[in-house]
Design an enzyme around this catalytic site. Structure first.
Site, short mmCIF file in Angstrom:
data_model
loop_
_atom_site.label_atom_id
_atom_site.label_comp_id
_atom_site.label_asym_id
_atom_site.label_seq_id
_atom_site.Cartn_x
_atom_site.Cartn_y
_atom_site.Cartn_z
CB SER A 71 131.44 53.15 44.74
OG SER A 71 130.52 54.24 44.74
CE LYS B 87 130.10 56.10 41.47
NZ LYS B 87 129.71 56.22 42.90
CB SER C 228 130.66 56.38 47.03
OG SER C 228 130.64 55.02 47.38
N1 GLN Z 1 131.04 51.67 50.73
C1 GLN Z 1 129.65 51.90 50.88
C2 GLN Z 1 128.87 50.79 50.24
O1 GLN Z 1 129.47 49.94 49.69
C3 GLN Z 1 129.26 53.23 50.31
C4 GLN Z 1 129.08 53.22 48.85
C5 GLN Z 1 128.54 54.50 48.31
O2 GLN Z 1 128.57 55.54 48.97
N2 GLN Z 1 128.00 54.40 47.12
O3 GLN Z 1 127.69 50.74 50.29
#
Ligand code: GLN
Length: 487
Positions: free
Chosen positions: A153, A78, A177
């Site tokens: 994400s 990532k 995410s």
């Molecule tokens: N969807 C969550 C957020 O936007 C989790 C994102 C993540 O785990 N990086 O914060």
């Protein structure tokens, strides 16, 4: 015989070790697959084809090294993880030209284990989002249906693994995410306990919640990557100095679930689930019972406050972490500004996307004097109670089970105009991060209505990834196979 690119990490590493395939051959097959599928899914922000080829050739010249558990295996990382000399954008314009001078510890450990890093995966900008639509570059598509989101994400990591462009990827999980895109893309995703994997070189979002973890096509593959990246690192003071068990060996210890107890929180099962998710996850629980597990109801009574708590703590930490992107030290700097303050403001205004700006503003607000007690302090208190809820539940069971998300992957654009609706997608995943526990997404088949993959969530006791992996490993062999997308 499946195509070379469709093998699991476990299978391909065996073929590399016994020399029935060369590292160059495996790398070339992955790169060819990337060229064929990338126009449709757009999972990758940058591809290090030449470096990967050169590395594979050099490795073949010296031959397989049995001491390197991922020898010759092509992986993707990532783009929130620092990679030496290679773009690391975090999906943001503000870091468009940033090339770190060092590797994140997790990346360095993959390389030391012999992995070949092929590419950097697309993501929601600074890991803020649930669909990968918040990337400043482009939206990644779900390989099962390119009109749908891959989750986020770590959507690039999820899509690249499901599309067989590589044999596994690293994602990061602050509130789901890793697990959400794993669920939407029909692969395995594991968020380790907080402190299990070093965060050194991961660009921080919510430092008290962030963890790096594997996304793979099998449970054993996830165990193999976790084995390599887990363990204390003196460069991350929150990484815990605890022994790392042999996860792969733990998997072979069990063929059934006899003697294990699975906790089922009513809060995760009773309301708001789409019928197909309830059905597929429910069938997996029935299967666990058939394999000898006992199920007990557990209570996570503060679940209804999880979203509010998370979206105060995460944005507060983000507002502080993102202060370092000021146009001075990294990336984009506005050229026309007449003063230092103007340069800060213009660089940040141009460099950060809408969702990131929204969160910086929210985070600054909840930390500001006069509001700190009402919001941030209160959220920290509720977080402690949520953790206690989980501890009590996990005293009654070995693993908690529920869905990863109330729905399967939805359409691109369906929720992107409604941030609140989007935040609600995280309802089942964020508490795990608030409590610091290990969590996994396991594919349990395709939804009856959408035909899209459904993910079952497992939550384990702190630092007991081994038990969670065991349960997932047994279930994986007994639930309907999700298979691979026809791309
Ligand atoms: N969807 C969550 C957020 O936007 C989790 C994102 C993540 O785990 N990086 O914060």
């Amino acid at each position: 015989m499946p195509d070379l690119t469709q093998l699991t990490l476990t299978q391909v590493r065996q073929q590399l070790a016994d020399k029935s395939r060369s590292a160059a051959e495996v790398t070339e097959a992955a790169l060819t697959r990337i060229s064929a599928t990338e126009p449709k899914i757009q999972a990758l922000l940058s591809i290090q084809a030449e470096e990967a080829r050169a590395q594979a050739q050099a490795m073949d010249a010296s031959g397989p090294d049995a001491a390197k558990p991922l020898w010759g295996v092509p992986l993707v990382v990532k783009d929130v993880l620092a990679t030496k000399g290679v773009p690391t954008t975090c999906g943001s314009k503000i870091l468009e030209n940033f090339r770190p001078v060092y590797d994140a510890t997790a990346v360095a450990r993959l390389k030391e284990a012999g992995a070949i890093i092929l590419a950097k995966a697309n993501m929601d900008e600074f890991a803020m989002g649930s669909t990968t639509e918040n990337s400043a570059y482009f939206a990644t598509r779900n390989p099962w249906d390119t009109s749908r989101v891959p989750g986020g994400s770590s959507g690039g990591s999820g899509a690249t693994v499901a599309a067989c462009q590589c044999y596994g990827a690293l994602g990061t999980d602050t509130g789901g995410s890793i697990r959400l895109p794993a669920s939407f893309c029909g692969i395995v995703g594991l968020k380790p306990s907080y402190g299990r994997v070093s965060r050194f070189g991961m660009v921080a979002y919510g430092s008290s919640l962030d963890q790096i973890g594997p996304m793979t096509r099998s449970v054993e593959d996830a165990a193999r990557i976790l084995q390599v990246i887990a363990g204390h690192d003196e460069r991350d003071s929150t990484s815990v100095n605890a022994p790392v068990p042999d996860y792969v060996a733990a998997l072979s210890e069990r063929a059934d679930l006899k003697g294990l107890t699975i906790g089922l929180p009513a809060e995760y099962w009773d309301k708001g689930l789409s019928p197909e998710v309830a059905e597929a996850c429910g069938a997996a629980v029935k299967q666990a019972e058939a394999l000898g597990a006992k199920t007990v109801p557990v209570r996570l009574k503060l679940s209804e406050y999880a979203i509010a708590t998370y979206y105060i703590i995460a944005v507060a930490e983000a507002s502080s972490n993102l202060a370092r992107f000021d146009g001075v030290r990294y990336g984009l700097r506005d050229k026309d500004a007449q003063s230092l303050i103007e340069m800060y403001v213009k660089s940040r205004t141009k460099g950060f996307g809408e969702e990131v700006q929204r969160r910086i503003i929210l985070g600054t607000y909840v930390l500001s004097s006069g509001y700190y007690d009402a919001y941030y302090r209160k959220a920290a208190q509720v977080r402690r109670l949520i953790r206690q809820d989980f501890e009590a539940a996990l005293n009654q069971c070995d693993v908690i089970m529920g869905p990863v998300c109330p729905t399967t992957a939805f359409k691109v654009g369906e929720m992107s105009d409604d941030p609140l609706q989007m935040y609600l997608m995280d309802i089942f995943t964020i508490s795990t991060n608030l409590a610091g526990l290990p969590g996994m997404s396991l594919p349990v088949g395709l939804g009856r209505d959408s035909g899209m993959p459904v993910g079952l969530q497992l939550t384990g006791r702190a630092f007991d990834e081994a038990r969670m992996l065991q349960v997932a490993g047994v279930l994986e062999k007994n639930v309907p196979a999700t298979g691979l997308p026809k791309l």
